[in-house]
Design a protein around this motif. Structure first.
Motif, PDB file in Angstrom:
ATOM      1  N   ILE A  72      -8.578   6.077  -7.460  1.00 62.68           N
ATOM      2  CA  ILE A  72      -7.822   6.037  -8.710  1.00 62.68           C
ATOM      3  C   ILE A  72      -8.740   5.805  -9.899  1.00 62.68           C
ATOM      4  O   ILE A  72      -8.667   6.521 -10.918  1.00 62.68           O
ATOM      5  CB  ILE A  72      -6.741   4.944  -8.657  1.00 62.68           C
ATOM      6  N   TYR A  73      -9.615   4.818  -9.797  1.00 64.37           N
ATOM      7  CA  TYR A  73     -10.499   4.497 -10.923  1.00 64.37           C
ATOM      8  C   TYR A  73     -11.496   5.623 -11.193  1.00 64.37           C
ATOM      9  O   TYR A  73     -11.853   5.884 -12.345  1.00 64.37           O
ATOM     10  CB  TYR A  73     -11.221   3.181 -10.677  1.00 64.37           C
ATOM     11  N   ARG A  74     -11.939   6.302 -10.155  1.00 60.20           N
ATOM     12  CA  ARG A  74     -12.850   7.429 -10.381  1.00 60.20           C
ATOM     13  C   ARG A  74     -12.126   8.556 -11.098  1.00 60.20           C
ATOM     14  O   ARG A  74     -12.696   9.205 -11.980  1.00 60.20           O
ATOM     15  CB  ARG A  74     -13.428   7.920  -9.058  1.00 60.20           C
ATOM     16  N   GLU A  75     -10.867   8.765 -10.737  1.00 62.25           N
ATOM     17  CA  GLU A  75     -10.069   9.780 -11.428  1.00 62.25           C
ATOM     18  C   GLU A  75      -9.939   9.452 -12.915  1.00 62.25           C
ATOM     19  O   GLU A  75      -9.867  10.348 -13.759  1.00 62.25           O
ATOM     20  CB  GLU A  75      -8.682   9.871 -10.778  1.00 62.25           C
ATOM     21  N   LYS A  76      -9.933   8.167 -13.219  1.00 63.18           N
ATOM     22  CA  LYS A  76      -9.837   7.712 -14.610  1.00 63.18           C
ATOM     23  C   LYS A  76     -11.221   7.651 -15.286  1.00 63.18           C
ATOM     24  O   LYS A  76     -11.331   7.210 -16.432  1.00 63.18           O
ATOM     25  CB  LYS A  76      -9.192   6.323 -14.653  1.00 63.18           C
ATOM     26  N   HIS A  77     -12.259   8.058 -14.559  1.00 62.66           N
ATOM     27  CA  HIS A  77     -13.643   8.020 -15.051  1.00 62.66           C
ATOM     28  C   HIS A  77     -14.148   6.591 -15.263  1.00 62.66           C
ATOM     29  O   HIS A  77     -15.107   6.382 -16.006  1.00 62.66           O
ATOM     30  CB  HIS A  77     -13.800   8.845 -16.334  1.00 62.66           C
ATOM     31  N   SER A  78     -13.531   5.642 -14.586  1.00 64.41           N
ATOM     32  CA  SER A  78     -14.036   4.266 -14.581  1.00 64.41           C
ATOM     33  C   SER A  78     -14.965   4.139 -13.378  1.00 64.41           C
ATOM     34  O   SER A  78     -14.633   3.529 -12.356  1.00 64.41           O
ATOM     35  CB  SER A  78     -12.877   3.267 -14.497  1.00 64.41           C
ATOM     36  N   PHE A  79     -16.145   4.752 -13.528  1.00 67.64           N
ATOM     37  CA  PHE A  79     -17.009   4.944 -12.371  1.00 67.64           C
ATOM     38  C   PHE A  79     -17.554   3.640 -11.799  1.00 67.64           C
ATOM     39  O   PHE A  79     -17.668   3.496 -10.577  1.00 67.64           O
ATOM     40  CB  PHE A  79     -18.154   5.889 -12.735  1.00 67.64           C
ATOM     41  N   TYR A  93       0.834  -1.203   0.000  1.00 65.90           N
ATOM     42  CA  TYR A  93       0.000   0.000   0.000  1.00 65.90           C
ATOM     43  C   TYR A  93       0.869   1.254   0.000  1.00 65.90           C
ATOM     44  O   TYR A  93       0.624   2.209  -0.745  1.00 65.90           O
ATOM     45  CB  TYR A  93      -0.928  -0.011   1.210  1.00 65.90           C
ATOM     46  N   ASN A  94       1.883   1.265   0.829  1.00 65.16           N
ATOM     47  CA  ASN A  94       2.760   2.426   0.904  1.00 65.16           C
ATOM     48  C   ASN A  94       3.501   2.654  -0.404  1.00 65.16           C
ATOM     49  O   ASN A  94       3.706   3.792  -0.836  1.00 65.16           O
ATOM     50  CB  ASN A  94       3.757   2.242   2.055  1.00 65.16           C
ATOM     51  N   LEU A  95       3.929   1.569  -1.036  1.00 64.59           N
ATOM     52  CA  LEU A  95       4.576   1.696  -2.344  1.00 64.59           C
ATOM     53  C   LEU A  95       3.611   2.269  -3.370  1.00 64.59           C
ATOM     54  O   LEU A  95       4.005   3.041  -4.258  1.00 64.59           O
ATOM     55  CB  LEU A  95       5.109   0.343  -2.799  1.00 64.59           C
ATOM     56  N   ALA A  96       2.338   1.909  -3.239  1.00 66.08           N
ATOM     57  CA  ALA A  96       1.332   2.469  -4.151  1.00 66.08           C
ATOM     58  C   ALA A  96       1.218   3.983  -3.961  1.00 66.08           C
ATOM     59  O   ALA A  96       1.080   4.731  -4.937  1.00 66.08           O
ATOM     60  CB  ALA A  96      -0.023   1.798  -3.913  1.00 66.08           C
ATOM     61  N   LEU A  97       1.277   4.438  -2.713  1.00 66.38           N
ATOM     62  CA  LEU A  97       1.209   5.871  -2.457  1.00 66.38           C
ATOM     63  C   LEU A  97       2.375   6.605  -3.103  1.00 66.38           C
ATOM     64  O   LEU A  97       2.212   7.697  -3.651  1.00 66.38           O
ATOM     65  CB  LEU A  97       1.195   6.139  -0.951  1.00 66.38           C
ATOM     66  N   ILE A  98       3.557   6.006  -3.027  1.00 68.82           N
ATOM     67  CA  ILE A  98       4.720   6.617  -3.668  1.00 68.82           C
ATOM     68  C   ILE A  98       4.520   6.665  -5.171  1.00 68.82           C
ATOM     69  O   ILE A  98       4.814   7.684  -5.825  1.00 68.82           O
ATOM     70  CB  ILE A  98       6.001   5.854  -3.305  1.00 68.82           C
ATOM     71  N   SER A  99       4.006   5.583  -5.743  1.00 70.97           N
ATOM     72  CA  SER A  99       3.752   5.555  -7.187  1.00 70.97           C
ATOM     73  C   SER A  99       2.787   6.665  -7.588  1.00 70.97           C
ATOM     74  O   SER A  99       2.971   7.323  -8.622  1.00 70.97           O
ATOM     75  CB  SER A  99       3.179   4.195  -7.597  1.00 70.97           C
ATOM     76  N   GLN A 154       2.500   7.578 -11.333  1.00 68.95           N
ATOM     77  CA  GLN A 154       2.524   6.254 -11.950  1.00 68.95           C
ATOM     78  C   GLN A 154       1.294   5.476 -11.488  1.00 68.95           C
ATOM     79  O   GLN A 154       1.369   4.586 -10.643  1.00 68.95           O
ATOM     80  CB  GLN A 154       3.813   5.518 -11.568  1.00 68.95           C
ATOM     81  N   SER A 155       0.136   5.810 -12.046  1.00 65.27           N
ATOM     82  CA  SER A 155      -1.104   5.217 -11.560  1.00 65.27           C
ATOM     83  C   SER A 155      -1.208   3.720 -11.858  1.00 65.27           C
ATOM     84  O   SER A 155      -1.741   2.959 -11.040  1.00 65.27           O
ATOM     85  CB  SER A 155      -2.310   5.951 -12.158  1.00 65.27           C
ATOM     86  N   ALA A 156      -0.691   3.279 -13.005  1.00 69.27           N
ATOM     87  CA  ALA A 156      -0.745   1.850 -13.326  1.00 69.27           C
ATOM     88  C   ALA A 156       0.083   1.049 -12.328  1.00 69.27           C
ATOM     89  O   ALA A 156      -0.338  -0.029 -11.873  1.00 69.27           O
ATOM     90  CB  ALA A 156      -0.247   1.606 -14.748  1.00 69.27           C
ATOM     91  N   GLU A 157       1.239   1.571 -11.977  1.00 69.54           N
ATOM     92  CA  GLU A 157       2.084   0.912 -10.983  1.00 69.54           C
ATOM     93  C   GLU A 157       1.397   0.907  -9.623  1.00 69.54           C
ATOM     94  O   GLU A 157       1.448  -0.088  -8.887  1.00 69.54           O
ATOM     95  CB  GLU A 157       3.425   1.629 -10.886  1.00 69.54           C
ATOM     96  N   ALA A 158       0.739   2.009  -9.295  1.00 67.64           N
ATOM     97  CA  ALA A 158       0.019   2.085  -8.017  1.00 67.64           C
ATOM     98  C   ALA A 158      -1.079   1.030  -7.957  1.00 67.64           C
ATOM     99  O   ALA A 158      -1.253   0.354  -6.933  1.00 67.64           O
ATOM    100  CB  ALA A 158      -0.577   3.479  -7.839  1.00 67.64           C
TER     101      ALA A 158
END
Length: 293
Positions: free
Chosen positions: A179-186, A140-146, A151-155
């Motif tokens: 993340i998915y909402r930001e990508k409009h994948s509602f 989870y923490n690595l995702a926050l850094i991504s 780097q949303s795909a890496e997150a």
């Protein structure tokens, strides 16, 4: 569990009186154990000044105890003394280099200071600990850094690995929803926010609020109203209640099932203010927008 809480890894209080050594403790060591146990309890209860006093006394008696140094370091962290926090955490690791909890504390300290590469390096070291029970937090923490590094795909990959380690980890579901909402994948975002409202997070209003916001963005206003009404009924004493009321008023004024895009942007900012207001409500210390200590 609050969605804006740091999850600080402390050496477990239950371990304080059962060290790995079988030798009989000296009088000084016995006193240090008592101070350590009391100080750790105070730290968990967020009585930082009193914790600092007790852990400082334990440290004076046994200055080479990695557990005391770790908890003393985190006490300095909460007192805002970052240099002293880093100094004590590093010393703890010098004495016990395999302590992944202490490593996580240090890495998360670096994260909060914006030292992302240093934090990332330590988190990846923690992943090499094959018997570490909290790798879901590490991912989870690595995702926050991504995410900080755009780097949303890496997150997403790290968050999915977090959920493989612990399938009910609502922090990861919540972040995936964002993340998915930001990508409009509602639709995908909504499913993740729903998962984030289950289990130990059932009594947290944040996922429910975000479900309502996401449904609003999907123009499913009737369903959104249901979520906001549920939130108001279940969490009327939280900072989310007036926000839910505001959203309901806005939805009542949009009978044609359309919501202005500017309103939606405003809706997505307000929850963070509410979550900030709840920061001191939980002892659990879990955070979904800061590193999991």
């Amino acid at each position: 569990m609050s969605f804006l809480k740091l999850s600080i890894f402390l050496v477990a209080l239950l371990l304080s009186a059962c060290g790995s050594t079988t030798k009989e403790l000296t009088e000084g060591e016995k006193k240090a154990e008592l101070y350590y146990s009391h100080g750790t309890k105070l730290l968990i209860e967020k009585h930082y000044t009193e914790a600092l006093d007790a852990l400082g006394k334990a440290y004076a008696l046994t200055p080479n105890d990695a557990r005391i140094l770790n908890n003393l370091g985190m006490t300095y962290y909460f007192k805002g003394k970052m240099e002293l926090a880093e100094q004590h955490l590093k010393r703890s690791l010098e004495l016990d280099a395999k302590n992944s909890d202490a490593k996580n504390n240090l890495a998360s300290l670096f994260y909060t200071q914006g030292r992302m590469e240093e934090a990332k390096k330590i988190y990846k070291e923690i992943l090499e600990d094959l018997v570490y029970e909290h790798q879901y937090r590490t991912y989870y923490n690595l995702a926050l850094i991504s995410l900080q590094q755009k780097q949303s795909a890496e997150a997403i990959s790290y968050l999915e690995k977090s959920l493989k380690e612990r399938s009910d980890y609502c922090s990861a579901f919540f972040k995936l929803g964002e993340i998915y909402r930001e990508k409009h994948s509602f639709a995908t975002a909504l499913e993740n926010f729903k998962e984030a409202s289950k289990g130990e997070c059932y009594n947290d209003p944040a996922p429910l609020y975000e479900q309502g916001i996401t449904l609003t963005m999907m123009r499913k206003n009737d369903l959104a109203k249901e979520k906001f009404n549920e939130l108001f009924e279940r969490f009327s004493q939280t900072a989310y209640a007036p926000l839910a009321t505001l959203q309901l008023k806005k939805l009542e004024g949009n009978s044609d099932e359309n919501v202005a895009s500017q309103d939606i942007k405003t809706n997505m900012i307000n929850p963070k203010t509410a979550k900030q207001n709840q920061i001191d409500d939980e002892v659990d210390l879990e955070l979904y927008e800061s590193p999991q200590f």
